[in-house]
Design an enzyme around this catalytic site. Structure first.
Site, PDB file in Angstrom:
ATOM      1  N   PHE A   1       0.838  -1.188   0.000  1.00 31.25           N
ATOM      2  CA  PHE A   1       0.000   0.000   0.000  1.00 31.25           C
ATOM      3  C   PHE A   1       0.873   1.238   0.000  1.00 31.25           C
ATOM      4  O   PHE A   1       1.071   1.882   1.031  1.00 31.25           O
ATOM      5  CB  PHE A   1      -0.905  -0.009   1.236  1.00 31.25           C
ATOM      6  CG  PHE A   1      -1.606  -1.320   1.439  1.00 31.25           C
ATOM      7  CD1 PHE A   1      -2.772  -1.608   0.736  1.00 31.25           C
ATOM      8  CD2 PHE A   1      -1.097  -2.278   2.301  1.00 31.25           C
ATOM      9  CE1 PHE A   1      -3.424  -2.823   0.903  1.00 31.25           C
ATOM     10  CE2 PHE A   1      -1.746  -3.490   2.484  1.00 31.25           C
ATOM     11  CZ  PHE A   1      -2.906  -3.772   1.787  1.00 31.25           C
TER      12      PHE A   1
ATOM     13  N   GLY B   1       5.427  -1.138  10.154  1.00 32.14           N
ATOM     14  CA  GLY B   1       4.519  -1.632   9.117  1.00 32.14           C
ATOM     15  C   GLY B   1       5.299  -2.095   7.905  1.00 32.14           C
ATOM     16  O   GLY B   1       5.404  -1.385   6.904  1.00 32.14           O
TER      17      GLY B   1
ATOM     18  N   SER C   1       5.077  -2.837  17.767  1.00 34.70           N
ATOM     19  CA  SER C   1       5.809  -1.575  17.699  1.00 34.70           C
ATOM     20  C   SER C   1       6.082  -0.978  19.086  1.00 34.70           C
ATOM     21  O   SER C   1       7.216  -0.603  19.410  1.00 34.70           O
ATOM     22  CB  SER C   1       5.004  -0.606  16.834  1.00 34.70           C
ATOM     23  OG  SER C   1       5.289   0.718  17.151  1.00 34.70           O
TER      24      SER C   1
ATOM     25  N   HIS D   1      -3.997   1.498  12.183  1.00 40.90           N
ATOM     26  CA  HIS D   1      -4.670   2.781  11.971  1.00 40.90           C
ATOM     27  C   HIS D   1      -5.760   3.091  12.990  1.00 40.90           C
ATOM     28  O   HIS D   1      -6.505   4.049  12.826  1.00 40.90           O
ATOM     29  CB  HIS D   1      -5.253   2.845  10.555  1.00 40.90           C
ATOM     30  CG  HIS D   1      -4.197   2.997   9.497  1.00 40.90           C
ATOM     31  ND1 HIS D   1      -2.885   3.310   9.801  1.00 40.90           N
ATOM     32  CD2 HIS D   1      -4.240   2.884   8.150  1.00 40.90           C
ATOM     33  CE1 HIS D   1      -2.186   3.377   8.682  1.00 40.90           C
ATOM     34  NE2 HIS D   1      -2.974   3.118   7.669  1.00 40.90           N
TER      35      HIS D   1
ATOM     36  N   ASP E   1      -0.865   7.579   5.130  1.00 39.37           N
ATOM     37  CA  ASP E   1      -2.334   7.524   5.210  1.00 39.37           C
ATOM     38  C   ASP E   1      -2.918   8.683   6.008  1.00 39.37           C
ATOM     39  O   ASP E   1      -3.822   8.495   6.818  1.00 39.37           O
ATOM     40  CB  ASP E   1      -2.799   6.182   5.789  1.00 39.37           C
ATOM     41  CG  ASP E   1      -2.263   5.007   4.987  1.00 39.37           C
ATOM     42  OD1 ASP E   1      -2.503   4.962   3.771  1.00 39.37           O
ATOM     43  OD2 ASP E   1      -1.571   4.148   5.575  1.00 39.37           O
TER      44      ASP E   1
HETATM   45  N1  SAH Z   1       4.427  -0.217   4.581  1.00 45.60           N
HETATM   46  C1  SAH Z   1       3.688  -1.308   3.957  1.00 45.60           C
HETATM   47  C2  SAH Z   1       2.241  -1.401   4.402  1.00 45.60           C
HETATM   48  C3  SAH Z   1       2.051  -1.613   5.858  1.00 45.60           C
HETATM   49  S1  SAH Z   1       0.435  -2.220   6.243  1.00 45.60           S
HETATM   50  C4  SAH Z   1       3.788  -1.166   2.438  1.00 45.60           C
HETATM   51  O1  SAH Z   1       4.588  -0.369   1.952  1.00 45.60           O
HETATM   52  O2  SAH Z   1       3.082  -1.873   1.729  1.00 45.60           O
HETATM   53  C5  SAH Z   1       0.430  -2.125   7.988  1.00 45.60           C
HETATM   54  C6  SAH Z   1       1.264  -3.193   8.680  1.00 45.60           C
HETATM   55  O3  SAH Z   1       1.374  -2.808  10.045  1.00 45.60           O
HETATM   56  C7  SAH Z   1       0.648  -4.605   8.691  1.00 45.60           C
HETATM   57  O4  SAH Z   1       1.513  -5.509   8.057  1.00 45.60           O
HETATM   58  C8  SAH Z   1       0.482  -4.932  10.192  1.00 45.60           C
HETATM   59  O5  SAH Z   1       0.814  -6.273  10.519  1.00 45.60           O
HETATM   60  C9  SAH Z   1       1.428  -3.961  10.862  1.00 45.60           C
HETATM   61  N2  SAH Z   1       1.057  -3.572  12.218  1.00 45.60           N
HETATM   62  C10 SAH Z   1      -0.130  -3.064  12.639  1.00 45.60           C
HETATM   63  N3  SAH Z   1      -0.085  -2.757  13.944  1.00 45.60           N
HETATM   64  C11 SAH Z   1       1.161  -3.089  14.378  1.00 45.60           C
HETATM   65  C12 SAH Z   1       1.826  -3.004  15.642  1.00 45.60           C
HETATM   66  N4  SAH Z   1       1.217  -2.535  16.721  1.00 45.60           N
HETATM   67  N5  SAH Z   1       3.103  -3.435  15.722  1.00 45.60           N
HETATM   68  C13 SAH Z   1       3.736  -3.929  14.626  1.00 45.60           C
HETATM   69  N6  SAH Z   1       3.170  -4.008  13.419  1.00 45.60           N
HETATM   70  C14 SAH Z   1       1.902  -3.605  13.278  1.00 45.60           C
HETATM   71 MG    MG Z   2      -0.178   2.867   4.667  1.00 45.08          MG
END
Ligand code: SAH
Ligand code: MG
Length: 218
Positions: free
Chosen positions: A28, A54, A132, A152, A178
């Site tokens: 994304f 992410g 995270s 998000h 986003d």
């Molecule tokens: N940067 C990516 C898209 C990330 S999508 C790209 O370029 O395509 C969001 C990601 O965040 C997902 O894979 C999800 O597993 C991760 N995520 C969501 N909450 C999180 C958290 N609290 N700690 C670690 N990873 C998380």
């Molecule tokens: Mg994004």
């Protein structure tokens, strides 16, 4: 004295490219946003390594990993690889190819590793598999560049900001993905995070590229 590279045919070397086109893999991120990430990251490498929240299948990691290679630093890519709310079974962005039927859970880590390897970036991209906020609690190295593109929901976005924003070295960059100022275009938490950063004395807004907001740590 003339340095050897002063005689090079290009005043500015062409930007480095990964072996794979980042846009050919799942994810994304708009190519314009990816290119901007890499451009800002390279310029902060003297302040510290890069970190993203992410990783998903590695799309942003390919841009930032290429930047890390070019600048001689590392990208630390955080993801628990279990997907965000919208990636779960039955949700809008669920992808059956990224579902581990044995574990009964989303698992994007195999794709992430495959894509980083194929792009020739494994030495420069270090995957950190975990939450995270949890990793932030044990992290103390000042960072040149942080890209927040994780969960998000408001609690997730707030935890990412609280955990990582102040770990950016002065002069370093915080990039948030986003960000939708108009509520009709998308969810609010990344926008709320951006507003909070601007309202604090710690960041100044630098540029907006599509849904990507770039801020500088003061
Ligand atoms: N940067 C990516 C898209 C990330 S999508 C790209 O370029 O395509 C969001 C990601 O965040 C997902 O894979 C999800 O597993 C991760 N995520 C969501 N909450 C999180 C958290 N609290 N700690 C670690 N990873 C998380
Ligand atoms: Mg994004």
């Amino acid at each position: 004295m003339r340095w050897p590279h002063a005689a090079a045919p290009f005043a500015t070397p062409p930007p480095a490219r990964p072996l794979t086109d980042p846009q050919s893999i799942k994810g994304f991120l708009d190519p314009e946003e990816g290119t901007a990430l890499a451009r800002y990251a390279v310029a902060t490498a003297h302040l510290g390594p890069f970190l993203e929240i992410g990783g998903y299948c590695g799309k942003s990691a390919l841009y930032l990993g290429t930047a890390a290679k070019e600048a001689g630093t590392r990208l630390f890519s955080i993801d628990h690889h279990r997907g965000s709310e919208e990636h779960q079974k039955g949700e809008e962005y669920f992808d059956p190819d990224l579902y581990d039927e044995v574990a009964c859970a989303v698992d994007t880590l195999p794709s992430f590793r495959r894509n980083v390897l194929a792009a020739g970036l494994e030495p420069w991209v270090i995957a950190m598999v975990g939450g995270s906020a949890d990793i932030a609690r044990y992290w103390s190295t000042p960072l040149g560049f942080v890209f927040i593109d994780g969960g998000h929901s408001m609690p997730a976005a707030q935890a990412d900001y609280d955990g990582w924003a102040m770990k950016i070295a002065p002069g370093g960059i915080l990039a948030i993905h986003d960000v939708f100022p108009n509520p009709e275009d998308g969810g609010r938490p990344p926008y709320e995070m951006w507003k909070q950063a601007v309202a604090s004395d710690a960041f100044e807004p630098v540029e907006r590229i599509r849904t990507l907001e770039v801020l500088r740590r003061l």
